[in-house]
Design a protein around this motif. Sequence first.
Motif: not given
Length: 606
Positions: A229-231, A274, A276-277, A341, A344-345, A349-350, A352
């Motif tokens: 599910t990660h991008r 967006k 995730h890592h 928050k 992180k945007k 925003g995602n 991790q």
Amino acid sequence: MGKDFQTNPVPVLTDVPSKTFDLIPRFVKKFGAEHVMFAGKVNGEWDTYNGVRFAEVTNAVSVGLMRLGVRKGDRVAIVANNSPKWNIIDFAAQQIGAVVVPVYPTVSHNDFSYIFLHSEAKIIFVEGKTLYNKIEDIVSTITSIEHIFSLNPVDNLKLFDDLVEDGRKHLEEMTKALEDVEKSIKSEDVATMLYTSGTMGTPKGVMLTHDNLMKDVAVYCVHYPIDETHRSISYLPLSHIYERSVQYSHVYIGCMNYYVENVGTIMRDIAEVKPHHFSTVPRVIEKIYMTIMRKGEKLTGVKKKLFDWAFSLADQYDETNRNNSPMLKMQLALADQFVFKEIKKILGGNLQLIISGGAAVQPRLVKIFSAMGIPIVEGYGLTETSPVICTNSLVAGKLKAGTVGIPVGHEIKTDAKTGEILVKGPAVMKGYYKDIVKTREAIDEDGFFHTGDKGEFDEDGMLRITGRIKEIFKDSMGKYISPALIENKFSESPLLNGIMVVGENQKFAAALIVPNFERLRSWCRENNIEYVSDGEVIKKKEVIDLYRAEVDRYNKFFGDYERIKKFQLLDREWTIDKGEITPSLKLRRKTISEHYQNEIESLFAE
């Protein structure tokens, strides 16, 4: 806010293929025909390759290369920036037994010439006109080169797309031949040959087998909570084994990988994807942090007070989570709602986690980002080890600033006399191409690879890098000085963009310092100091005093004989083109010393 990590067992992977190209059919079978494997920007739009499309184009390129006479063991060079086409060439060449030779687009003219000649490259893929202009005079003199393809149109060059089209036309009739050659390839066959940066001399061709690369995947990717599910955003060069191994791991995991259009579009592409890592190097993390700080400096009133309060809490955070009080955790939860928050945007925003390699990250930044809920995971390795030797591990609950983590899949020890890190395991290279002598120097009779790095394990079994064996020098009093150790600490300063410690056989340690000119301009503006040029500003007494105070501040972390007694500010950054840093941003000390011989001599003049 910061996450709690518990010490957990790390799962063992049992379904990693033994050959790189077998990752492709596995990806399609496991994650589905439409799942995104790679994407890259073309004319401002994302060009996406799902597993089926990627496999089809890869097979077509394999057939096209076979029709050109490329056989097992032939060398195929790639001189291009990151794109899905880069990965296609990589897999396509390897699945017909060819050896992929990636070349940094930024290496010197001499290095291009040496690599093409030494590797005896048969086919070259070049990105486009700009890079072809850099090698045109070289390739015309090398007899081993039979074909040159361009990924983008260049006059008088064959196009990558033409090779794909030719392969498609003959794919059906040659499917059996392709399958037969794939079956003939063994896991111990050389898959790729990477030329080291050559900080100490001529680049060496590191031979890595399919088994080396896949063993790295098997022990590396399990340490991060990443799934299909990660991008991920990618911008580190695929010509470096670090990013290449990350991509092999992503194909195994099913993580969707997006290549940024160029370095200047990173923040825009992050906003679109967006992620995730992502994987990076410390310098980029520092720039992200400085961007955040500059935004904070522009705030006023209550917003400014909240910003400062949130980051004062982050400074207190213990990334190991052993000493974080319930009160601090509660306050960080509030800071996350009001400050973090929003920050992180900016990063999509995602986000991790951030995976970092290549050099040491400032421990303070590890703490701050971890407090924001974006842990920075540092690792360590070399081209010769495919590359990962150690990593901090979120899965195992091992995260500690100032360390490169726990061993992964290797037997590691430190030499009792020198402290050198020695590594033995299935991901250690086959050897240096055409150089038995250097191979025997690097890998001893017991099978241990000598890294050239000094290190030590702490009480938690986590490795700390303490310097380079060949870079450690003695002063005139016989005291040993590790320049890398000092430089890593000084690199925490936002006023510095580079530093090189000198002083072999001298009475004291000194340094060449490259200022962070962007930061220096801001400081001069705030203090009403005229800034005519970089060369002029470093001569100003106020600026020299500023850097003297900064040097004194960081000197406090070292013993007297290690402290920087004198320094020289330089009027420009070190560059790859001038041979002063490697493509992976390591210092070429010999070259820098030659370029600044007069400045170094003046530091030690009586």
